[in-house]
Write a protein that holds these residues in place. Sequence first.
Motif, PDB file in Angstrom:
ATOM      1  N   ARG A 175       0.842  -1.205   0.000  1.00  0.00           N
ATOM      2  CA  ARG A 175       0.000   0.000   0.000  1.00  0.00           C
ATOM      3  C   ARG A 175       0.875   1.252   0.000  1.00  0.00           C
ATOM      4  N   GLU A 176       1.942   1.216   0.765  1.00  0.00           N
ATOM      5  CA  GLU A 176       2.884   2.342   0.741  1.00  0.00           C
ATOM      6  C   GLU A 176       3.430   2.550  -0.667  1.00  0.00           C
ATOM      7  N   GLN A 177       3.816   1.451  -1.302  1.00  0.00           N
ATOM      8  CA  GLN A 177       4.369   1.534  -2.654  1.00  0.00           C
ATOM      9  C   GLN A 177       3.346   2.100  -3.630  1.00  0.00           C
ATOM     10  N   LEU A 178       2.095   1.661  -3.510  1.00  0.00           N
ATOM     11  CA  LEU A 178       1.053   2.162  -4.408  1.00  0.00           C
ATOM     12  C   LEU A 178       0.859   3.659  -4.233  1.00  0.00           C
ATOM     13  N   ALA A 179       0.883   4.130  -2.991  1.00  0.00           N
ATOM     14  CA  ALA A 179       0.742   5.565  -2.750  1.00  0.00           C
ATOM     15  C   ALA A 179       1.909   6.340  -3.367  1.00  0.00           C
ATOM     16  N   LEU A 180       3.122   5.825  -3.219  1.00  0.00           N
ATOM     17  CA  LEU A 180       4.303   6.514  -3.744  1.00  0.00           C
ATOM     18  C   LEU A 180       4.339   6.499  -5.266  1.00  0.00           C
ATOM     19  N   VAL A 181       4.064   5.347  -5.858  1.00  0.00           N
ATOM     20  CA  VAL A 181       4.089   5.246  -7.321  1.00  0.00           C
ATOM     21  C   VAL A 181       2.997   6.116  -7.939  1.00  0.00           C
ATOM     22  N   SER A 182       1.821   6.109  -7.333  1.00  0.00           N
ATOM     23  CA  SER A 182       0.727   6.936  -7.850  1.00  0.00           C
ATOM     24  C   SER A 182       1.116   8.398  -7.849  1.00  0.00           C
ATOM     25  N   ARG A 183       1.748   8.843  -6.776  1.00  0.00           N
ATOM     26  CA  ARG A 183       2.181  10.233  -6.683  1.00  0.00           C
ATOM     27  C   ARG A 183       3.266  10.535  -7.706  1.00  0.00           C
TER      28      ARG A 183
END
Length: 286
Positions: A175-183
């Motif tokens: 979930r952390e990775q998804l937030a970072l990649v999305s940003r």
Amino acid sequence: MSSLLFVPANDERKFAKASSLPCSGIVIDLEDAIHAQHKQVARASLSEIIPKYRNSKQKLYVRINGLHTPFWQDDLVEVVKIQPEGIIVPKAERDLHLIDECLVGLETSQGLKENHIKLMLILETAKALVDMEQILSSCARIDSATIGMADLSADLGTSWKDIVQQSPPLFIGLREQLALVSRKLGLNAPWDSVYMQFTDVEGLRRDAIISKRLGFQGKHVIHPSQIDIVNSVYRVSKEEYEEAKTILTKIEGHGAVQMEGLLIDEPVVKRARQIIERYEEQEVTA
């Protein structure tokens, strides 16, 4: 945005009820909620049912069948006719150009601009999670994404309860990775996966708090009883709003100040403006 409620495409009664609920949006489901022998009737009913109950305060999405099925092209033909805010693509991987190419022609036939209809991806296989950035950058239509924990658990040979409901929950790093990649890619903030055990109120609340802390914009829900809980976690409170306004007042004319022991500088001010914007937006749509 806080909560998106899934509703089976072939259940007019549930859609009518959903349109009166305080969810931010509705997801009409053509995938898991519809048996294969009922999919044709379900998709054909969209143009008849949706206009009756469509609520201007709620966003409308449709979850189509995945590209690994024989249903997705027929789904798109009917879905474009009702012009939802977005199409949710399950089990998304690197073949999204197929959907994009199909939508270009359908948008033209409906008099819509190219890329009018956006995609929200559900990443729910090990392959998709490992290839996350490549998938999310593969198509200009992609607006946001979520992780499908139930299907991911099946792909990994474990269970949703073991991944999400047991303590500590697993794959927080994903979930952390998804937030970072999305940003990084300039997408909208991600959505959090559904919490399958809808009678577990405190479990849902804990799960929603995790995703909010990570910067997600909201959570998918599968039962009306989950809406208020998710909304209560994600809504900006009156107290947060007033504090944000105070921060902007304090900083006016200064580079940095302190307030109750907190250093107030540009990053804090930026967040305060975001809080004010979200609060005022949610009050308008309430």
